[in-house]
Design an enzyme around this catalytic site. Structure first.
Site, PDB file in Angstrom:
ATOM      1  N   PHE A   1      38.486  38.571  40.624  1.00 10.05           N
ATOM      2  CA  PHE A   1      39.751  38.046  41.123  1.00 10.05           C
ATOM      3  C   PHE A   1      39.600  36.559  41.480  1.00 10.05           C
ATOM      4  O   PHE A   1      38.676  36.177  42.177  1.00 10.05           O
ATOM      5  CB  PHE A   1      40.215  38.839  42.350  1.00 10.05           C
ATOM      6  CG  PHE A   1      41.471  38.259  42.962  1.00 10.05           C
ATOM      7  CD1 PHE A   1      42.666  38.257  42.248  1.00 10.05           C
ATOM      8  CD2 PHE A   1      41.449  37.679  44.222  1.00 10.05           C
ATOM      9  CE1 PHE A   1      43.821  37.701  42.792  1.00 10.05           C
ATOM     10  CE2 PHE A   1      42.593  37.127  44.772  1.00 10.05           C
ATOM     11  CZ  PHE A   1      43.775  37.139  44.057  1.00 10.05           C
ATOM     12  N   GLN A   2      40.499  35.752  40.992  1.00  6.31           N
ATOM     13  CA  GLN A   2      40.513  34.303  41.217  1.00  6.31           C
ATOM     14  C   GLN A   2      39.227  33.622  40.782  1.00  6.31           C
ATOM     15  O   GLN A   2      38.791  32.648  41.391  1.00  6.31           O
ATOM     16  CB  GLN A   2      40.824  33.979  42.680  1.00  6.31           C
ATOM     17  CG  GLN A   2      42.258  34.317  43.025  1.00  6.31           C
ATOM     18  CD  GLN A   2      42.758  33.663  44.300  1.00  6.31           C
ATOM     19  OE1 GLN A   2      41.989  33.445  45.227  1.00  6.31           O
ATOM     20  NE2 GLN A   2      44.037  33.379  44.343  1.00  6.31           N
TER      21      GLN A   2
END
Ligand SMILES: Cc1ncc(C[n+]2csc(CCOP(=O)(O)OP(=O)(O)O)c2C)c(N)n1
Lengths: 576, 162
Positions: free
Chosen positions: A115-116
């Site tokens: 994530f990210q």
């Protein structure tokens, strides 16, 4: 100690006072530590690109300060870091020192599309001077010290330190030791020659003494090495006229008798004609960018060239040199000035010739400035900048965005003080001015700062009005609204038969916008209001916004068409 | 028909610190200057922590090659970079070649080429290792007959000054 504590310690040791940035998951630990320690001022931008330009502004403006600071910006992983990209690419093009700290996903999930997650090192590598990813807390302090050293030494530039979240949280071992005073980075490829070689100085002086029609170029290197004063002495001692690159402006007063003003695509007639007719070019701290040289095949073919430049890879890159002096510009000028061989020469014929060039379009330009309006009665940008220059006596700081207003500011502001002109040059990034001026003001709080933008560029980082409001940053905003992306419109007028594709632009009520951010605002539509409005802004304590309604048909001349040579310079508006 | 202009082959030798990303940086730099790298070899040296890289590419313009070398030198981890003078250096590579041929034919080539038979599957299928200059390997391939070759693996050039 924890990784995050070492981040703050290193920044403090390096004299950092401000951090510009935006938080997020992967950088939260550093933010938390910053909050605990309360030794750095944090300025929250409204977009990471804004933070990058604020950091740039701080670095650019503190080059001439007694204690230079490096601009630091900080963002989270993934989208946060990616929003910094334009600001970093811009900094590398203009050789602006900057430290960029980004949070990264924990080492355990790197390269799993966590994530990210994004490959910050991979993305930044080609657009920065150096990138680092410390993989243990022990490396953090050394990495940050090295990063600042690399960013600020030799040809300066942006350096990225991407720190995985688990490394931020890691504790250093009990045997951890780092002494910033004793530390010397091990970087074999990173050498630079601060002082010039004697033999080259001797050869350069022989060329200078012999020359009948020499011209000097003042580039960004003169500003970066704080050498404006020495350049002026050199010009006066040898009686050689000086032309400026976009970034060399303000190094010596623009109205100095030996100044030719800016050269290149939108340079003055006298500068460009002098370059073409010179028998010797002495270039200080500049890189012969294509906006300066025009078509390279025609450039300085018969002219001897002395190039004084700190970065050896710039020498002979675009223009072959007769004598190359690889050194810091300031040091080279010092050595040149103190050399007894250097001669004064009257060069009467050459200076007379330059006087003729100066008069070529002077009357036309003066008449336009005096009239103040175009054919339809709307304001001319050159009148506004000319008036600004008169009112401030050319002593205030100007931070221009990108477009016609930028070239007009470069041409018509009569810079008197060293390092008072800031703009995105190499990259030409619209939207840079508003955030950059925030960093500039923080670096030089006692000086007045004017942020000059077009309606296009202003709206690219308009959200930073929020930062200005929150931190009470005293910036005078000049918005030159011509209802178009003016510079592109100019090209369309000159080279695309007047087809205005993608350039007309509807704007919001800027008065309402200013009010929303609690910034006093005035709209100016006629020449008589220009002076009182500028004075009101200048005298007001705090941010102030002036919107000028400008003539969309104004053309910035002279202009050397892209890919053309100086012989193709367009000097007056073509009649339809 | 496209005309192939044969440009001068050049070798650049660079020494650099053994750090992550250095290879990437140099490869990217050469790409940016719009070169197609002919060969690129990286190996360790007798100095711990220092690697050497031999890059070969084709270019006639001296100034462009100088530019690339200056840019490589600028990479912080690079210790040195220079162009190798053709006449004063050895350029060598190794090829492993799987081919179909008969033993007699191979024997006949023995005197001319420096090769070693690594494997022999039946009377027809061989794996040989040839070492030498790029040209001698090319000549060997030509002489064996390209149609007999099943697979080739070449190391790319590595070089040293004399
Ligand atoms: C981020 C970015 N996008 C596009 C451009 C291309 N560009 C250069 S000048 C310009 C027009 C600028 O218009 P405006 O901000 O209104 O200023 P003006 O030229 O009217 O003074 C454009 C679109 C750019 N320089 N930067």
């Amino acid at each position: 100690m924890k990784g995050t504590e070492l981040v703050i310690k290193a920044l403090k040791d390096r004299g950092v006072k401000y951090i510009f940035g935006y938080t997020g998951g992967a950088i939260m630990p550093v933010f938390d530590e910053m909050e605990k320690q309360q030794i750095l001022s944090f300025i929250m931008s409204r977009h990471e690109q804004g933070a990058a330009f604020m950091a740039q502004g701080l670095s650019r403006a503190s080059v001439s300060a007694p204690t230079p600071q490096i601009g630091v910006c900080m963002a989270t992983s993934g989208p946060g870091a990616m929003n910094l990209v334009t600001g970093v690419a811009d900094a590398v093009m203009d050789s602006v020192p900057m430290l960029v700290i980004t949070g990264q996903v924990p080492t355990g999930v790197i390269a799993t599309d966590a994530f990210q997650e994004s490959d910050v090192v991979g993305v930044m590598m080609p657009i920065s001077k150096q990138t680092y990813m410390p993989l243990s807390a022990d490396e953090i302090e050394k990495t940050l010290h090295e990063a600042v050293y690399v960013a600020t030494t030799g040809r300066t530039g942006p350096v990225i330190v991407d720190i995985p979240k688990d490394v931020q949280l890691q504790e250093t071992g009990s045997d951890y030791r780092f002494d910033p005073q004793k530390y010397r980075p091990e970087l074999p490829g990173f050498y630079f020659h601060p002082s010039p070689e004697r033999e080259n100085i001797h050869r350069a002086i022989r060329l200078i003494n012999k020359s009948e029609r020499p011209v000097m170029f003042c580039g960004h290197g003169v500003i970066s090495s704080n050498a404006g004063q020495r350049l002026r002495q050199f010009a006066e001692k040898t009686n050689i006229p000086v032309a400026f690159t976009l970034h060399g402006l303000s190094a010596i007063p623009v109205d100095h008798p030996l100044s030719l003003g800016m050269m290149g695509m939108h340079g003055t007639v006298e500068a460009n004609r002098a370059v073409v007719n010179a028998d010797l070019i002495i270039a200080f701290g500049m890189r012969f960018d294509d906006r300066v040289t025009g078509r390279l095949e025609e450039y300085a073919r018969e002219t001897a060239v002395i190039h004084v430049e700190i970065d050896p890879s710039e020498i002979d890159k675009n223009v072959p040199t007769s004598v190359a002096i690889n050194a810091d510009v300031g040091e080279a000028l010092e050595v040149l000035l103190n050399n007894p061989e250097l001669m004064y020469k009257p060069r009467r014929l050459w200076l007379e010739k330059i006087g003729e060039y100066r008069h070529e379009v002077a009357d036309e330009t003066r008449a336009e400035i005096e009239s103040g309006v175009g054919a339809e009665g709307q304001l001319l940008m050159k009148t506004i900048i000319h008036r600004l220059s008169e009112i401030t006596e050319g002593k205030d700081i100007v931070v221009a965005d990108v477009g016609q207003h930028q070239m007009i500011s470069a041409r018509f502001y009569n810079f008197q003080v060293n390092n008072t002109w800031f703009t995105s040059g190499g990259a030409g990034t619209m939207g840079a001015s508003l955030p950059m001026s925030v960093g500039v003001k923080l670096a030089r709080p006692d000086e007045r700062v004017w942020s000059v933008s077009g309606d296009g560029g202003f709206q690219m980082n308009i959200q930073e009005l929020g930062t200005i409001m929150e931190h009470d940053v005293d910036i005078k905003i000049i918005l030159l609204n011509n209802g178009y992306l003016g510079m592109v419109r100019q090209w369309q007028t000159l080279f695309y038969d007047g087809r205005y594709a993608g350039t007309p632009m509807k704007s919001p009520d800027f008065g309402l916008i200013a009010r929303a951010y609690n910034i006093p605002y005035q709209q100016v539509t006629v020449p008589d209001q220009i002076e009182p409005a500028i004075r009101a802004a200048a005298e007001h304590q705090g941010a102030y916004m002036l919107e000028f309604l400008c003539d969309p048909t104004e053309i910035v001349l002279p202009m050397v068409p892209s890919g053309g040579g100086f012989a193709d310079m367009i000097v007056s508006v073509p009649k339809p | 028909m496209t005309t192939v202009i044969k440009m001068k082959r050049r070798a650049i030798l660079a020494f650099m610190l053994d750090r992550p990303g250095v290879l990437n940086k140099i490869a990217m730099l050469i790409r940016r200057k719009m070169y197609n790298v002919d060969t690129l070899t990286v190996c360790s040296t007798n100095k711990p922590g220092v690697s050497r890289m031999t890059i070969t590419l084709r270019e006639d313009d001296e100034a462009r090659v100088t530019q690339v070398i200056r840019q490589i030198e600028k990479v912080t981890e690079v210790v040195s970079a220079k162009e190798l003078n053709r006449d004063e250096s050895y350029w060598r590579e190794v090829a492993i070649i799987k081919l179909e041929t008969d033993g007699e034919r191979l024997e006949a080539l023995r005197k001319k080429y420096n090769f070693e038979i690594l494997d022999r599957r039946n009377h027809e299928l061989y794996i040989v290792q040839v070492a030498g200059t790029t040209w001698s390997i090319d000549d060997f391939l030509a002489e064996v007959g390209r149609d007999r070759i099943i697979e080739i693996a070449r190391t790319g050039v590595t070089a040293m000054e004399n």
